[in-house]
Scaffold this active site. Sequence first.
Site, PDB file in Angstrom:
ATOM      1  N   GLN A 280       0.847  -1.200   0.000  1.00  0.00           N
ATOM      2  CA  GLN A 280       0.000   0.000   0.000  1.00  0.00           C
ATOM      3  C   GLN A 280       0.880   1.248   0.000  1.00  0.00           C
ATOM      4  OE1 GLN A 280      -2.492   1.219   3.412  1.00  0.00           O
ATOM      5  NE2 GLN A 280      -4.234   1.178   2.004  1.00  0.00           N
TER       6      GLN A 280
ATOM      7  N   TYR B 208      -6.561  10.170   4.066  1.00  0.00           N
ATOM      8  CA  TYR B 208      -5.194  10.509   3.667  1.00  0.00           C
ATOM      9  C   TYR B 208      -5.228  11.306   2.354  1.00  0.00           C
ATOM     10  CZ  TYR B 208      -4.021   7.467   7.537  1.00  0.00           C
ATOM     11  OH  TYR B 208      -3.928   6.913   8.790  1.00  0.00           O
TER      12      TYR B 208
ATOM     13  N   ARG C  89      -7.258   1.518  -2.696  1.00  0.00           N
ATOM     14  CA  ARG C  89      -8.225   1.403  -1.591  1.00  0.00           C
ATOM     15  C   ARG C  89      -8.994   2.708  -1.595  1.00  0.00           C
ATOM     16  NH1 ARG C  89      -7.652  -0.891   4.631  1.00  0.00           N
ATOM     17  NH2 ARG C  89      -9.087  -2.569   4.097  1.00  0.00           N
TER      18      ARG C  89
ATOM     19  N   GLY D 286      -8.992  -8.128   8.808  1.00  0.00           N
ATOM     20  CA  GLY D 286      -7.986  -7.287   9.453  1.00  0.00           C
ATOM     21  C   GLY D 286      -7.711  -7.695  10.893  1.00  0.00           C
TER      22      GLY D 286
ATOM     23  N   CYS E  44     -12.556 -10.602  17.311  1.00  0.00           N
ATOM     24  CA  CYS E  44     -12.241  -9.236  17.716  1.00  0.00           C
ATOM     25  C   CYS E  44     -13.420  -8.719  18.541  1.00  0.00           C
ATOM     26  CB  CYS E  44     -12.051  -8.378  16.469  1.00  0.00           C
ATOM     27  SG  CYS E  44     -11.997  -6.623  16.828  1.00  0.00           S
TER      28      CYS E  44
ATOM     29  N   CYS F  49     -13.183  -3.148  20.480  1.00  0.00           N
ATOM     30  CA  CYS F  49     -12.954  -2.206  21.581  1.00  0.00           C
ATOM     31  C   CYS F  49     -13.105  -0.771  21.051  1.00  0.00           C
ATOM     32  CB  CYS F  49     -11.535  -2.340  22.122  1.00  0.00           C
ATOM     33  SG  CYS F  49     -11.057  -4.045  22.399  1.00  0.00           S
TER      34      CYS F  49
END
Length: 351
Positions: free
Chosen positions: A99, A167, A212, A303, A325, A328
């Site tokens: 990336q 970004y 992406r 991920g 996961c 959180c």
Amino acid sequence: MKKLFSEFSIKNIEIKNRICVPPMVVGLAKDGYVTAENLDRYKELAKGGPGLIIQEATCINKDGRLSEKQIGIWEDNQIEGLKNIVNAVHEEGCKIFIQIHHAGVTGISKSPLCPSPYEYKGFAGTVIGREMTKEDIESIQKDYIEAVRRSYEAGYDGVELHGCHGYLISQFLNKNVNKRTDEYGTNPERFVLEILEGIRKVTPEEFVVGIRLGGFEPSIEDGVSYAKILDKSGIDFLDISYGFFNEQEINVNKDYKYSNAVYAAEKIKQEVSIPVFAVNGINSAEIAEEILDETNVDIVDIGKGILINPNWANHAMDGKDTGKCLNCAKCMWFGQSEVCPGKVIFDKNNK
Ligand SMILES: Cc1cc2nc3c(=O)[nH]c(=O)nc-3n(C[C@H](O)[C@H](O)[C@H](O)COP(=O)(O)O)c2cc1C
Ligand code: SF4
């Protein structure tokens, strides 16, 4: 798990299954150079059985970094360390893209660049982006192109332009951020299309170049429109995630079964002719298979599931527990991975 473990090709890159490790910066490089820790991490990820790894956001110049410990690709001397990652991943029968990234106003630069003087409220306080001149634009585009040339020389199977999550490319694409009145504002996609054009001049035709992209940049209609333009302009795949986090206009029916990002990937897949990747909250092999079946996307990114259990793909193939996961409020992998509760539970149950 018929589809999840079926082969897939992007151009002439053959990928052994539909499981992709998406880019995840976990902060281990030294002055932009690959360290032994980076290398070990990618070896471990490749051994875990995914078909494809997209190496973490790797910066095209020092000014565009999002963290001091980010891997860089701004000079030729960095190629050797990157090659070591590529070779280690290939040895495990896994493909690897890299990336390519510039943070723009959301990075660590004291005087960050941005398409417009946008006020960004980040963890380190508020900064106002320095509006890019035509010379800045040209110079940064060159840095992207040179970074991709180095990626090709390092042996990567392809590149993914980082075009989302707020970004630099995302700052150009999002009209709530990009208020320019020149051709980079009236045609916000021009910045990235010129980069793509430059890349094609320095790499062979068969080299895979994807992006992406934010599904909501700011709205789903914009996301779909950019996806169609990029498809027509010769991009090779679309990995659909979120757009500029503070500037999205998400309007998705609450009853949609998966995450908003998966919704965007599903919508975009209906409108383009190239491979589409989906990401976000895909936290079991069953859900991954269901998403491939129901949304028609081609690849699923796993991920945080793979941060918790790097053997996720092998375990899914063997029908074992892959871990979970816990979503959180703040993911501990931004600095304190040792206290990730999902990993602690998974490791305890799988001693
Ligand atoms: C520690 C960490 C680092 C990340 N770094 C990147 C990155 O470098 N580039 C990127 O596009 N996304 C990055 N992401 C986002 C992931 O690629 C992925 O889109 C996100 O975690 C959602 O997928 P998941 O629910 O499967 O975790 C990062 C996420 C985490 C948790
Ligand atoms: S810290 Fe929490 S959110 Fe991050 S991977 Fe672990 S369980 Fe998931």
